[in-house]
Design a protein around this motif. Structure first.
Motif, short mmCIF file in Angstrom:
data_model
loop_
_atom_site.label_atom_id
_atom_site.label_comp_id
_atom_site.label_asym_id
_atom_site.label_seq_id
_atom_site.Cartn_x
_atom_site.Cartn_y
_atom_site.Cartn_z
N PRO A 92 -19.83 -2.75 16.17
CA PRO A 92 -19.41 -1.85 15.09
C PRO A 92 -18.04 -2.28 14.56
CG PRO A 92 -20.09 -0.63 17.06
CD PRO A 92 -19.95 -2.06 17.46
N TYR A 93 -18.00 -2.65 13.29
CA TYR A 93 -16.79 -3.27 12.74
C TYR A 93 -16.00 -2.32 11.84
CZ TYR A 93 -13.78 -6.60 10.33
OH TYR A 93 -12.69 -7.26 9.82
N VAL A 94 -14.70 -2.30 12.07
CA VAL A 94 -13.77 -1.62 11.15
C VAL A 94 -12.58 -2.57 10.94
CG1 VAL A 94 -14.39 0.72 11.86
CG2 VAL A 94 -12.49 -0.45 13.00
N HIS A 95 -11.90 -2.40 9.83
CA HIS A 95 -10.67 -3.16 9.66
C HIS A 95 -9.58 -2.27 9.09
CE1 HIS A 95 -10.34 -3.74 5.28
NE2 HIS A 95 -11.63 -3.99 5.23
N PRO A 96 -8.32 -2.65 9.26
CA PRO A 96 -7.23 -1.83 8.73
C PRO A 96 -7.23 -1.85 7.20
CG PRO A 96 -6.43 -3.41 10.38
CD PRO A 96 -7.82 -3.81 10.02
N SER A 97 -6.92 -0.74 6.60
CA SER A 97 -6.84 -0.68 5.14
C SER A 97 -5.72 -1.57 4.64
CB SER A 97 -6.58 0.77 4.70
OG SER A 97 -6.21 0.81 3.33
N VAL A 139 -12.95 -5.14 -9.44
CA VAL A 139 -14.15 -5.35 -8.65
C VAL A 139 -14.13 -4.61 -7.31
CG1 VAL A 139 -15.42 -7.12 -7.35
CG2 VAL A 139 -14.77 -7.53 -9.73
N PHE A 140 -12.99 -4.62 -6.62
CA PHE A 140 -12.94 -4.10 -5.26
C PHE A 140 -12.29 -2.72 -5.17
CE2 PHE A 140 -13.09 -8.75 -4.30
CZ PHE A 140 -14.32 -8.73 -3.66
N PRO A 141 -12.67 -1.93 -4.14
CA PRO A 141 -12.04 -0.64 -3.92
C PRO A 141 -10.55 -0.79 -3.63
CG PRO A 141 -14.00 -0.90 -2.55
CD PRO A 141 -13.71 -2.23 -3.14
N GLU A 142 -9.79 0.25 -3.91
CA GLU A 142 -8.34 0.21 -3.77
C GLU A 142 -7.89 -0.20 -2.37
OE1 GLU A 142 -4.51 3.26 -4.37
OE2 GLU A 142 -6.58 4.00 -4.52
N GLU A 143 -8.60 0.28 -1.34
CA GLU A 143 -8.19 -0.01 0.03
C GLU A 143 -8.45 -1.46 0.44
OE1 GLU A 143 -12.39 1.76 0.28
OE2 GLU A 143 -10.54 2.12 -0.84
N GLU A 144 -9.12 -2.22 -0.43
CA GLU A 144 -9.39 -3.63 -0.14
C GLU A 144 -8.42 -4.57 -0.86
OE1 GLU A 144 -11.60 -4.90 1.94
OE2 GLU A 144 -12.41 -2.97 2.52
N VAL A 145 -7.50 -4.00 -1.64
CA VAL A 145 -6.63 -4.83 -2.47
C VAL A 145 -5.17 -4.68 -2.04
CG1 VAL A 145 -5.87 -5.33 -4.82
CG2 VAL A 145 -8.22 -4.58 -4.41
N LEU A 146 -4.57 -5.79 -1.65
CA LEU A 146 -3.16 -5.81 -1.26
C LEU A 146 -2.29 -5.60 -2.49
CD1 LEU A 146 -1.27 -6.42 1.23
CD2 LEU A 146 -1.24 -8.79 0.42
N GLU A 147 -1.20 -4.85 -2.34
CA GLU A 147 -0.27 -4.59 -3.44
C GLU A 147 0.23 -5.90 -4.04
OE1 GLU A 147 4.14 -2.57 -3.93
OE2 GLU A 147 2.82 -1.88 -2.32
N PHE A 148 0.38 -5.92 -5.35
CA PHE A 148 0.70 -7.14 -6.11
C PHE A 148 1.87 -7.91 -5.51
CE2 PHE A 148 2.70 -9.64 -9.42
CZ PHE A 148 1.65 -10.14 -10.17
N GLU A 149 3.01 -7.27 -5.33
CA GLU A 149 4.22 -7.95 -4.89
C GLU A 149 4.10 -8.50 -3.47
OE1 GLU A 149 7.76 -9.73 -5.42
OE2 GLU A 149 6.68 -8.64 -6.98
N PHE A 184 -18.39 -2.03 -8.18
CA PHE A 184 -17.92 -3.41 -8.15
C PHE A 184 -17.74 -3.98 -9.57
CE2 PHE A 184 -19.50 -2.65 -3.97
CZ PHE A 184 -18.63 -3.34 -3.14
N GLY A 185 -17.07 -3.17 -10.38
CA GLY A 185 -16.73 -3.60 -11.73
C GLY A 185 -17.89 -3.66 -12.69
N GLY A 186 -19.06 -3.21 -12.25
CA GLY A 186 -20.24 -3.27 -13.11
C GLY A 186 -20.77 -4.68 -13.31
N ILE A 187 -20.27 -5.64 -12.52
CA ILE A 187 -20.70 -7.03 -12.64
C ILE A 187 -21.90 -7.24 -11.71
CG2 ILE A 187 -20.01 -9.45 -12.37
CD1 ILE A 187 -17.08 -8.45 -12.74
N LYS A 188 -23.04 -7.52 -12.27
CA LYS A 188 -24.27 -7.56 -11.49
C LYS A 188 -24.25 -8.54 -10.32
CE LYS A 188 -26.61 -4.25 -13.32
NZ LYS A 188 -26.87 -3.04 -12.49
#
Length: 223
Positions: A152-157, A24-34, A126-130
């Motif tokens: 103006p908002y930014v956050h760390p990847s 669903v989410f872009p790579e930069e929004e997903v924390l590494e599994f471990e 977003f995964g094609g989920i409507k």
């Protein structure tokens, strides 16, 4: 439908949830599994899934900060349409957060969330989920009562590569708070604590914090 809290990344439900997260989410929004192994042990953090007929059809992650008496919704995923997953997760999350606040002698002040600006993320499916379409999600969150903080908002990847991630608004849902502004010091305190886990932050993030520290209040606007 069951509401199940996941307490270990070794739980098979966590694997299913993580696959949904990646879809669903872009790579930069997903924390590494471990890297989830330690945070998931935090008693103030919840990772919960909606389970229907043995399958994970939705998920939400949220946390409560007793020192600030605020919460943060990290994400909400609706993995299957037509089951009422979104409302189910929202109600269960709200009940749990109210309980956590009460255990600390508080009535929940409000909840932060990062919300995509659909006019800046049109290229992501977003995964094609409507129901996960950013236009739909933004309108739903507006109906719930979220308002965006006017800066103006930014956050760390979450890849922890020092890049700044934009295309989101930082928003707030009031529970016990009235008015059209939030104290700037609360916003700064929250963001510093929330992103302390990521040591590599961009110059843009530090500049944003510096500008917020110069303010007394931050305006709340409709989304």
């Amino acid at each position: 439908m069951e509401y199940v809290q996941i307490k270990s990344i070794d739980d098979p439900l966590f694997v299913k949830m993580y696959e949904l997260l990646q879809a669903v989410f872009p790579e930069e929004e997903v924390l590494e599994f471990e890297l989830w192994r330690e945070p998931i042990q935090d008693p103030h953090l919840r990772i919960c899934v909606a389970v229907h007929e043995g399958e994970v059809v939705g998920a939400t992650e949220y946390r409560y900060y007793p020192d600030m008496n605020v919460a943060m919704t990290d994400f909400t995923i609706i993995g299957k349409e037509g089951l009422g997953v979104g409302r189910f997760l929202m109600k269960k999350r709200e009940e749990d957060l109210m309980k956590m606040a009460k255990e600390h002698g508080n009535e929940l002040f409000g909840m932060f969330a990062e919300i995509y600006d659909p006019y800046r993320v049109e290229e992501h499916e977003f995964g094609g989920i409507k129901p996960m379409d950013p236009y739909v999600r933004r309108e739903v969150l507006s109906h719930i009562g979220y308002r965006k903080l006017n800066f103006p908002y930014v956050h760390p990847s979450w890849k922890n590569d020092g890049e700044a991630v934009s295309a989101l608004d930082f928003c707030f849902l009031s529970y016990k708070h009235e008015g059209d502004t939030l104290p700037a010091h609360l916003v700064v305190q929250f963001l510093k604590k929330y992103y302390a886990v990521l040591p590599n932050k961009s110059d843009a993030w530090y500049e944003m914090i510096k500008n917020l520290e110069a303010k007394t209040e931050v305006e709340l606007l409709p989304i």
